[in-house]
Design a protein around this motif. Structure first.
Motif, PDB file in Angstrom:
ATOM      1  N   CYS A  13       0.822  -1.214   0.000  1.00 34.74           N
ATOM      2  CA  CYS A  13       0.000   0.000   0.000  1.00 34.74           C
ATOM      3  C   CYS A  13       0.855   1.263   0.000  1.00 34.74           C
ATOM      4  O   CYS A  13       1.895   1.336   0.669  1.00 34.74           O
ATOM      5  CB  CYS A  13      -0.886  -0.035   1.247  1.00 34.74           C
ATOM      6  SG  CYS A  13      -2.032   1.336   1.357  1.00 34.74           S
ATOM      7  N   HIS A  20      -0.077   4.049   1.259  1.00 37.00           N
ATOM      8  CA  HIS A  20      -0.300   4.835   2.461  1.00 37.00           C
ATOM      9  C   HIS A  20       0.832   4.612   3.454  1.00 37.00           C
ATOM     10  O   HIS A  20       1.750   5.406   3.550  1.00 37.00           O
ATOM     11  CB  HIS A  20      -1.679   4.513   3.083  1.00 37.00           C
ATOM     12  CG  HIS A  20      -1.931   5.239   4.364  1.00 37.00           C
ATOM     13  ND1 HIS A  20      -2.552   4.647   5.439  1.00 37.00           N
ATOM     14  CD2 HIS A  20      -1.646   6.509   4.740  1.00 37.00           C
ATOM     15  CE1 HIS A  20      -2.633   5.522   6.431  1.00 37.00           C
ATOM     16  NE2 HIS A  20      -2.101   6.664   6.025  1.00 37.00           N
ATOM     17  N   ARG A  21       0.819   3.474   4.145  1.00 39.28           N
ATOM     18  CA  ARG A  21       1.921   3.221   5.070  1.00 39.28           C
ATOM     19  C   ARG A  21       2.477   1.809   4.900  1.00 39.28           C
ATOM     20  O   ARG A  21       2.958   1.196   5.834  1.00 39.28           O
ATOM     21  CB  ARG A  21       1.473   3.500   6.513  1.00 39.28           C
ATOM     22  CG  ARG A  21       1.449   5.023   6.808  1.00 39.28           C
ATOM     23  CD  ARG A  21       0.691   5.373   8.078  1.00 39.28           C
ATOM     24  NE  ARG A  21       1.157   4.650   9.232  1.00 39.28           N
ATOM     25  CZ  ARG A  21       0.407   4.447  10.344  1.00 39.28           C
ATOM     26  NH1 ARG A  21      -0.826   4.944  10.414  1.00 39.28           N
ATOM     27  NH2 ARG A  21       0.890   3.777  11.345  1.00 39.28           N
ATOM     28  N   ALA A  22       2.406   1.353   3.627  1.00 41.88           N
ATOM     29  CA  ALA A  22       3.157   0.157   3.194  1.00 41.88           C
ATOM     30  C   ALA A  22       2.660  -1.157   3.776  1.00 41.88           C
ATOM     31  O   ALA A  22       3.432  -2.106   3.900  1.00 41.88           O
ATOM     32  CB  ALA A  22       4.655   0.340   3.444  1.00 41.88           C
ATOM     33  N   ASN A  23       1.405  -1.225   4.126  1.00 41.65           N
ATOM     34  CA  ASN A  23       0.862  -2.526   4.535  1.00 41.65           C
ATOM     35  C   ASN A  23       0.730  -3.432   3.295  1.00 41.65           C
ATOM     36  O   ASN A  23       0.669  -2.948   2.153  1.00 41.65           O
ATOM     37  CB  ASN A  23      -0.520  -2.307   5.171  1.00 41.65           C
ATOM     38  CG  ASN A  23      -1.010  -3.541   5.918  1.00 41.65           C
ATOM     39  OD1 ASN A  23      -0.260  -4.479   6.172  1.00 41.65           O
ATOM     40  ND2 ASN A  23      -2.286  -3.539   6.274  1.00 41.65           N
ATOM     41  N   CYS A  76      -6.885  -1.985   0.825  1.00 46.15           N
ATOM     42  CA  CYS A  76      -6.003  -2.235   1.974  1.00 46.15           C
ATOM     43  C   CYS A  76      -6.863  -2.190   3.237  1.00 46.15           C
ATOM     44  O   CYS A  76      -7.601  -1.238   3.467  1.00 46.15           O
ATOM     45  CB  CYS A  76      -4.912  -1.169   2.026  1.00 46.15           C
ATOM     46  SG  CYS A  76      -3.796  -1.384   3.415  1.00 46.15           S
ATOM     47  N   HIS A  97      -6.496   1.093   6.436  1.00 47.30           N
ATOM     48  CA  HIS A  97      -7.232   2.361   6.426  1.00 47.30           C
ATOM     49  C   HIS A  97      -8.102   2.507   5.178  1.00 47.30           C
ATOM     50  O   HIS A  97      -8.518   3.601   4.831  1.00 47.30           O
ATOM     51  CB  HIS A  97      -6.275   3.547   6.511  1.00 47.30           C
ATOM     52  CG  HIS A  97      -5.231   3.431   7.578  1.00 47.30           C
ATOM     53  ND1 HIS A  97      -4.005   2.839   7.346  1.00 47.30           N
ATOM     54  CD2 HIS A  97      -5.236   3.794   8.878  1.00 47.30           C
ATOM     55  CE1 HIS A  97      -3.287   2.847   8.456  1.00 47.30           C
ATOM     56  NE2 HIS A  97      -4.007   3.417   9.411  1.00 47.30           N
ATOM     57  N   SER A  98      -8.266   1.363   4.467  1.00 45.80           N
ATOM     58  CA  SER A  98      -9.186   1.281   3.326  1.00 45.80           C
ATOM     59  C   SER A  98      -8.806   2.115   2.112  1.00 45.80           C
ATOM     60  O   SER A  98      -9.677   2.586   1.378  1.00 45.80           O
ATOM     61  CB  SER A  98     -10.617   1.628   3.767  1.00 45.80           C
ATOM     62  OG  SER A  98     -11.112   0.611   4.611  1.00 45.80           O
ATOM     63  N   TRP A  99      -7.534   2.321   1.866  1.00 44.97           N
ATOM     64  CA  TRP A  99      -7.164   2.861   0.564  1.00 44.97           C
ATOM     65  C   TRP A  99      -7.510   1.790  -0.485  1.00 44.97           C
ATOM     66  O   TRP A  99      -7.254   0.592  -0.268  1.00 44.97           O
ATOM     67  CB  TRP A  99      -5.656   3.175   0.490  1.00 44.97           C
ATOM     68  CG  TRP A  99      -5.250   4.468   1.153  1.00 44.97           C
ATOM     69  CD1 TRP A  99      -5.789   5.025   2.273  1.00 44.97           C
ATOM     70  CD2 TRP A  99      -4.203   5.344   0.718  1.00 44.97           C
ATOM     71  NE1 TRP A  99      -5.148   6.199   2.576  1.00 44.97           N
ATOM     72  CE2 TRP A  99      -4.162   6.422   1.632  1.00 44.97           C
ATOM     73  CE3 TRP A  99      -3.290   5.341  -0.341  1.00 44.97           C
ATOM     74  CZ2 TRP A  99      -3.251   7.481   1.518  1.00 44.97           C
ATOM     75  CZ3 TRP A  99      -2.376   6.377  -0.461  1.00 44.97           C
ATOM     76  CH2 TRP A  99      -2.375   7.446   0.466  1.00 44.97           C
TER      77      TRP A  99
HETATM   78  S1  FES Z   1      -1.473   1.159   5.128  1.00 44.37           S
HETATM   79 FE1  FES Z   1      -2.862   0.747   3.549  1.00 44.37          FE
HETATM   80  S2  FES Z   1      -4.523   2.057   3.949  1.00 44.37           S
HETATM   81 FE2  FES Z   1      -3.121   2.515   5.535  1.00 44.37          FE
END
Ligand code: FES
Ligand SMILES: [Fe+2]
Length: 414
Positions: free
Chosen positions: A89, A91-94, A109, A112-114
């Motif tokens: 992701c 956002h923060r690489a999940n 994801c 946080h649902s990106w």
């Molecule tokens: S890490 Fe993917 S939405 Fe936050």
């Protein structure tokens, strides 16, 4: 002994390979494994699937590649194109997609649902105004290079591959073009993780020298016989980084067609070991590069694509092996036996019979693979010896050494 005329002698020397013993450290040294991660697995084109796995728009599968600490989504996008992305992701690489396969218009994801569309573009960000300088166009899933050869999907994990898939495959790609694969949409998958270096596992499926020794009741009577007691190959060829070999069929194996164990090998429509019936023809048998000597005593071909993929072919069927390192001394092995879906109860029972026997046969191999790794790690021996029949193992190891030393892929292929 006198070999039958089908058997090509001096394979190793005629292929231009050395004949020396090879160092055990190539299988055991953690530093060698670190080199292979970057110089082999990050630079080679890696086969990850077939197009039939994702026939419809939205179909996807995820390939985890432990040796590169990567997870990759292979997706059939809405526009019809097949693409690969890092499953990470913006956002923060999940990790984004946790299913191993499915059909999705969006990869969401769960943290946080990106949300990303199946072309990898960032499509949805909750509370978007709360971000600073967010350029959604630059926050798609990171693309991974993907190309397709003859229905086989390859990826390349280098940020920018140095050579195309076509250049990487070279002559083997041309030689094996145009094969009509029977039932490519239906595979029986066998999978396991073994305590052995990936090369030890790959080598097991690359030589027939062990067959009469560890498979005396199953494969032995088919691949060996008085005319060829140690299963010398009919022929072998090296094609750049890749290699092929044709294995020999014992002509006296036919009487085994009535034996219990042989039913799974000799069932007319899906025999594994090249049990061509008299007068039988099919596109597999007739392809120029399959059984290239067109020997009557041909069992099957091993086509080993560098670094970690085998495609094996007999008169009626094809099957594959993949060897994915999970550490210097552990490997996930995945085999796929392709055959047509059972349409009757009888066919279904034949498949089950086949599955149980092929599993037993593989277990005969896999026990030896793990004990071989233990022996190698004991430090008792510094070198391994390769027989003529183990030419593919030798060539595979020589190529790993070459790629490990080469600073560019062009040098490795040169
Ligand atoms: S890490 Fe993917 S939405 Fe936050
Ligand atoms: Fe075996």
């Amino acid at each position: 002994m006198n070999h039958p005329s089908e058997i090509q002698l001096s394979l190793t020397e005629s292929a231009g390979l050395n004949t020396e013993a090879m160092p055990v450290s190539l299988y055991t040294d953690p530093a060698q494994y670190e080199i292979e991660r970057e110089r082999v697995f990050r630079r080679a084109w890696l086969k990850v699937g077939r197009v039939e796995q994702i026939p419809n728009r939205g179909d996807f599968f995820v390939k985890d590649i432990a040796v590169l600490k990567a997870s990759v989504i292979i997706a059939h996008s809405e526009d019809g194109k097949i693409r690969a992305f890092h499953n990470v992701c913006a956002h923060r690489a999940n990790i984004v997609e946790h299913r191993s396969r499915g059909n999705a218009r969006r990869f969401v994801c769960r943290y946080h649902s990106w949300g990303y569309n199946n072309a990898g573009e960032l499509a949805h960000v909750p509370d978007e105004p709360g971000f600073f300088h967010l350029n959604k166009k630059k926050c798609g899933l990171t693309p991974v290079s993907l190309d397709i050869w003859e229905g086989w999907i390859f990826i390349n994990m280098a940020p920018e591959p140095e050579v195309s898939l076509k250049a990487f495959l070279g002559p083997i790609g041309d030689a094996l073009a145009g094969i009509e694969y029977p039932s490519p949409e239906h595979a029986l998958v066998l999978r396991g993780e073994f305590r052995a270096n990936w090369k030890v596992v790959a080598e097991n499926f690359s030589e027939a020298y062990h067959i009469s020794s560890i498979h005396p009741k199953t494969l032995g009577p088919i691949y060996a016989g008085p005319l060829n007691p140690f299963s010398r190959p009919i022929s072998a060829n090296v094609h750049g980084a890749h290699r092929t070999m044709s294995t020999w069929l014992n002509p006296a194996a036919a009487p085994f067609a009535n034996a219990k164990f042989a039913q799974w090998l000799f069932t007319a429509d899906h025999s594994v070991t090249g049990t061509r019936k008299e007068g039988q023809t099919n596109p597999l048998i007739e392809h120029e590069a399959i059984n290239p000597k067109k020997s009557e005593l041909w069992a099957s071909d091993v086509n080993w694509f560098f670094p970690n993929w085998h495609m094996q072919i007999s008169a009626n069927q094809f099957w594959t092996h993949e060897f994915w390192p999970t550490s210097a001394s552990s490997t996930i092995w995945e085999a796929r036996f392709y055959y047509k879906k059972a349409e009757t109860v009888r066919e279904r029972l034949q498949r089950e019979h086949f599955t149980s026997h092929i599993t037993d046969t593989m277990l005969e191999d896999l026990g030896n693979i793990e004990s071989m790794q233990r022996g190698m790690e004991s430090g008792a021996k510094s070198f391994v010896q390769f027989n003529e029949s183990e030419i593919l193992c030798r060539h595979g190891l020589e190529q790993v050494v070459k790629w490990s030393a080469a600073t560019t892929v062009k040098d490795a292929l040169g």
